[in-house]
Design a protein around this motif. Structure first.
Motif, PDB file in Angstrom:
ATOM      1  N   MET A  62       0.835  -1.210   0.000  1.00  0.00           N
ATOM      2  CA  MET A  62       0.000   0.000   0.000  1.00  0.00           C
ATOM      3  C   MET A  62       0.865   1.253   0.000  1.00  0.00           C
ATOM      4  N   VAL A  63       0.578   2.135  -0.915  1.00  0.00           N
ATOM      5  CA  VAL A  63       1.301   3.411  -0.929  1.00  0.00           C
ATOM      6  C   VAL A  63       0.355   4.512  -0.488  1.00  0.00           C
ATOM      7  N   ARG A  64       0.720   5.172   0.533  1.00  0.00           N
ATOM      8  CA  ARG A  64      -0.161   6.234   1.027  1.00  0.00           C
ATOM      9  C   ARG A  64      -0.201   7.396   0.045  1.00  0.00           C
ATOM     10  N   SER A  65      -1.347   8.052   0.024  1.00  0.00           N
ATOM     11  CA  SER A  65      -1.518   9.092  -0.998  1.00  0.00           C
ATOM     12  C   SER A  65      -0.550  10.253  -0.782  1.00  0.00           C
ATOM     13  N   ASP A  66      -0.314  10.594   0.476  1.00  0.00           N
ATOM     14  CA  ASP A  66       0.602  11.717   0.716  1.00  0.00           C
ATOM     15  C   ASP A  66       2.010  11.375   0.249  1.00  0.00           C
ATOM     16  N   ALA A  67       2.347  10.094   0.406  1.00  0.00           N
ATOM     17  CA  ALA A  67       3.676   9.677  -0.034  1.00  0.00           C
ATOM     18  C   ALA A  67       3.806   9.862  -1.542  1.00  0.00           C
ATOM     19  N   ARG A  68       2.757   9.452  -2.243  1.00  0.00           N
ATOM     20  CA  ARG A  68       2.798   9.577  -3.691  1.00  0.00           C
ATOM     21  C   ARG A  68       2.926  11.040  -4.103  1.00  0.00           C
ATOM     22  N   GLU A  69       2.163  11.885  -3.436  1.00  0.00           N
ATOM     23  CA  GLU A  69       2.223  13.314  -3.749  1.00  0.00           C
ATOM     24  C   GLU A  69       3.605  13.889  -3.470  1.00  0.00           C
ATOM     25  N   ASN A  70       4.164  13.464  -2.368  1.00  0.00           N
ATOM     26  CA  ASN A  70       5.498  13.958  -2.030  1.00  0.00           C
ATOM     27  C   ASN A  70       6.490  13.615  -3.121  1.00  0.00           C
ATOM     28  N   ARG A  71       6.416  12.384  -3.560  1.00  0.00           N
ATOM     29  CA  ARG A  71       7.332  11.938  -4.605  1.00  0.00           C
ATOM     30  C   ARG A  71       7.196  12.817  -5.845  1.00  0.00           C
ATOM     31  N   VAL A  72       5.959  13.081  -6.205  1.00  0.00           N
ATOM     32  CA  VAL A  72       5.711  13.930  -7.372  1.00  0.00           C
ATOM     33  C   VAL A  72       6.276  15.328  -7.135  1.00  0.00           C
ATOM     34  N   ARG A  73       6.031  15.850  -5.941  1.00  0.00           N
ATOM     35  CA  ARG A  73       6.518  17.193  -5.643  1.00  0.00           C
ATOM     36  C   ARG A  73       8.037  17.252  -5.702  1.00  0.00           C
ATOM     37  N   ILE A  74       8.674  16.198  -5.200  1.00  0.00           N
ATOM     38  CA  ILE A  74      10.139  16.166  -5.234  1.00  0.00           C
ATOM     39  C   ILE A  74      10.629  16.171  -6.683  1.00  0.00           C
ATOM     40  N   LEU A  75      10.017  15.348  -7.498  1.00  0.00           N
ATOM     41  CA  LEU A  75      10.433  15.283  -8.899  1.00  0.00           C
ATOM     42  C   LEU A  75      10.270  16.640  -9.577  1.00  0.00           C
ATOM     43  N   ALA A  76       9.141  17.286  -9.296  1.00  0.00           N
ATOM     44  CA  ALA A  76       8.896  18.593  -9.901  1.00  0.00           C
ATOM     45  C   ALA A  76       9.957  19.584  -9.441  1.00  0.00           C
ATOM     46  N   ALA A  77      10.203  19.598  -8.138  1.00  0.00           N
ATOM     47  CA  ALA A  77      11.195  20.528  -7.587  1.00  0.00           C
ATOM     48  C   ALA A  77      12.565  20.256  -8.199  1.00  0.00           C
ATOM     49  N   ALA A  78      12.891  18.985  -8.310  1.00  0.00           N
ATOM     50  CA  ALA A  78      14.197  18.626  -8.851  1.00  0.00           C
ATOM     51  C   ALA A  78      14.300  19.067 -10.307  1.00  0.00           C
ATOM     52  N   ARG A  79      13.236  18.843 -11.042  1.00  0.00           N
ATOM     53  CA  ARG A  79      13.252  19.213 -12.454  1.00  0.00           C
ATOM     54  C   ARG A  79      13.503  20.707 -12.596  1.00  0.00           C
ATOM     55  N   GLU A  80      12.751  21.497 -11.820  1.00  0.00           N
ATOM     56  CA  GLU A  80      12.926  22.952 -11.879  1.00  0.00           C
ATOM     57  C   GLU A  80      14.346  23.336 -11.460  1.00  0.00           C
ATOM     58  N   SER A  81      14.788  22.760 -10.361  1.00  0.00           N
ATOM     59  CA  SER A  81      16.098  23.124  -9.842  1.00  0.00           C
ATOM     60  C   SER A  81      17.200  22.805 -10.842  1.00  0.00           C
ATOM     61  N   PHE A  82      17.136  21.620 -11.398  1.00  0.00           N
ATOM     62  CA  PHE A  82      18.166  21.220 -12.348  1.00  0.00           C
ATOM     63  C   PHE A  82      18.137  22.125 -13.578  1.00  0.00           C
ATOM     64  N   ALA A  83      16.949  22.558 -13.943  1.00  0.00           N
ATOM     65  CA  ALA A  83      16.838  23.424 -15.111  1.00  0.00           C
ATOM     66  C   ALA A  83      17.557  24.742 -14.848  1.00  0.00           C
ATOM     67  N   GLU A  84      17.467  25.213 -13.601  1.00  0.00           N
ATOM     68  CA  GLU A  84      18.103  26.486 -13.268  1.00  0.00           C
ATOM     69  C   GLU A  84      19.602  26.323 -13.038  1.00  0.00           C
ATOM     70  N   ASP A  85      19.940  25.222 -12.387  1.00  0.00           N
ATOM     71  CA  ASP A  85      21.343  25.044 -12.000  1.00  0.00           C
ATOM     72  C   ASP A  85      21.599  23.586 -11.652  1.00  0.00           C
TER      73      ASP A  85
END
Lengths: 180, 180
Positions: B1-24
Motif C-alpha cells: 500500500m502506498v499512502r496518498s501523501d507519499a505519492r504526492e510527495n514523490r511527485v513534488r520532489i520530482l517537480a522541484a528537482a526538475r525545476e532546480s536542475f533546469a536552473e542550475d
DNA sequence: TACCGTAGTGGAGAGCTCTCCACTTAGCAA
DNA sequence: TTGCTAAGTGGAGAGCTCTCCACTACGGTA
C-alpha cells in the motif's frame, strides 16, 4: 624557493595519511590534517583532492608497478604485458581508497596531469612496444586507455569480477585495426 | 500500500528537482528537499542518491533514447546502431548533472539494478542483434559494456573529446573474436 | 464515526569537504 | 643583528550529504 617548514609539513602530512589509511581507508581529510598537526588549508594546498593524497601516499607502490614494465616486456608480448600490468595496477588501486573517481574529473586537470604523468608514461611505453611489433593499432592513445581503465577499478570486485572481461574487451579493441 | 501523501510527495520532489536542475545543475539535495517542502529524510527515502534522482528526473529522456533502438537497428548494422545509441546516451547524460559516477558503486546495488534495468535491456537488445548477424562476439556482456560506457560520460567533453575514440576502441573490442 | 497500527515524515545533528584570509615566520639583504 | 616581505599557515565557517528517530496522519476496520 620552498620553505623548510613547508617541506616538513608535507612530509608530516604524508606520514599521517599513510598511518591513517593503514588503519582505515575512509579516514577523512580533516582527521588527517589534525593528525599531521596542520590546518585543513595546508593539507589542501599540498593535496587538492583526496585522490592526489592517496596517489602520493602510494607513490612508491605505483612506482614499483611502473618499474615492472621492462621486465614484463622482456617476458611476454606487448599485449600480454599490458594486460598484466593493468591488472596489477587495478589490484593495487582497488585495495587503496577512493582512488579512481578522480580520473577524468575536469577540474584539477593540471594536477592530474602531473600526478598521472608517470602512469601515462608507463602506458605509453607498453603501447609503443605493441605498435612497434604491429600488435597494437598505431592510433592508440594512452590517455584513452587510462580513462577506460578507470572503469575497471571502479568495477565491483567481489565474487563476480567484471574487470578481467572488461579489460579483455578493451585489449581486443586495441589489437584490432581501426575500421575503414 | 502506498499512502496518498507519499505519492504526492514523490511527485513534488520530482517537480522541484526538475525545476532546480533546469536552473542550475549543481543544486544541492537539501535545496531540492526544501523547494519540494519535504524533509531531507523524505527526499533520501525516495531517491537514495543524487544519481537516482537525476535519472528519475530524466527518465523520460532516457526512455526516449531507449525507444530509438528499433529504429536504429532498422537503419544500420548493429555495431553502428550501438555506436549511435551510446553516443546519444552519453550526450544526454553529459548535459545532465553528476550522473555517471554512480555506475558500479557497490552500495545501492539493488536500486541501481532497478534504475539501470531499462538501459541494460536496451543494450542487450543491441548486442543481441549483433550477435545474431555475427558482427558482435557472443560473449559480450551488457553490464560490462555499460560500465565501460561510464568512463565515456566521465570523459571531459570540451574541445578534445576523447569519448568517440574511446567508444571506437570498445566497439572494436566487441567486434573482434576473443583471442584463443 | 471513532479508533488504532503502521507507513511515512521532517528536521536536528554529526561529520564531511573545501575556501578564505588575517596572521605567522623563514630566509634574504644590509 | 635586524628588518622586511612574501611564502606559508591554520582554523573558523559556509554549505554539503546522509542518518536517525520521535512524531504525525492515512486509511482499513468494527
Amino acid at each position: 624557493m620552498v620553505r623548510s617548514d613547508a617541506r616538513e609539513n608535507r612530509v608530516r602530512i604524508l606520514a599521517a595519511a599513510r598511518e591513517s589509511f593503514a588503519e582505515d581507508g575512509d579516514t577523512s581529510m580533516n582527521q588527517i590534517a589534525q593528525r599531521a598537526g596542520v590546518g585543513a588549508g595546508t593539507l589542501y594546498r599540498n593535496f587538492p583532492t583526496r585522490e592526489a593524497l592517496v596517489l602520493a601516499v602510494y607513490k612508491e607502490e605505483v612506482e614499483r608497478i611502473i618499474d615492472t614494465v621492462p621486465a614484463l616486456l622482456a617476458q611476454m608480448p606487448p599485449i600480454e604485458a599490458l594486460r598484466h600490468w593493468t591488472m596489477d595496477l587495478v589490484e593495487a588501486m582497488r585495495r587503496k581508497h577512493g582512488l579512481g573517481d578522480a580520473l577524468g574529473a575536469g577540474a584539477h586537470q593540471a594536477i592530474a596531469q602531473q600526478t598521472y604523468g608517470p602512469v601515462i608514461a608507463a602506458i605509453t611505453e607498453l603501447l609503443d612496444a605493441g605498435k612497434q611489433d604491429g600488435s597494437i593499432r598505431a592510433d592508440a592513445d594512452p590517455g584513452d586507455f587510462l580513462q577506460l581503465t578507470g572503469a575497471l577499478w571502479r568495477a565491483a570486485s567481489g565474487p563476480d569480477d567484471r574487470s578481467p572481461r572488461m579489460l579483455a574487451l578493451v585489449l581486443d579493441g586495441l589489437r584490432a585495426k581501426p575500421r575503414a
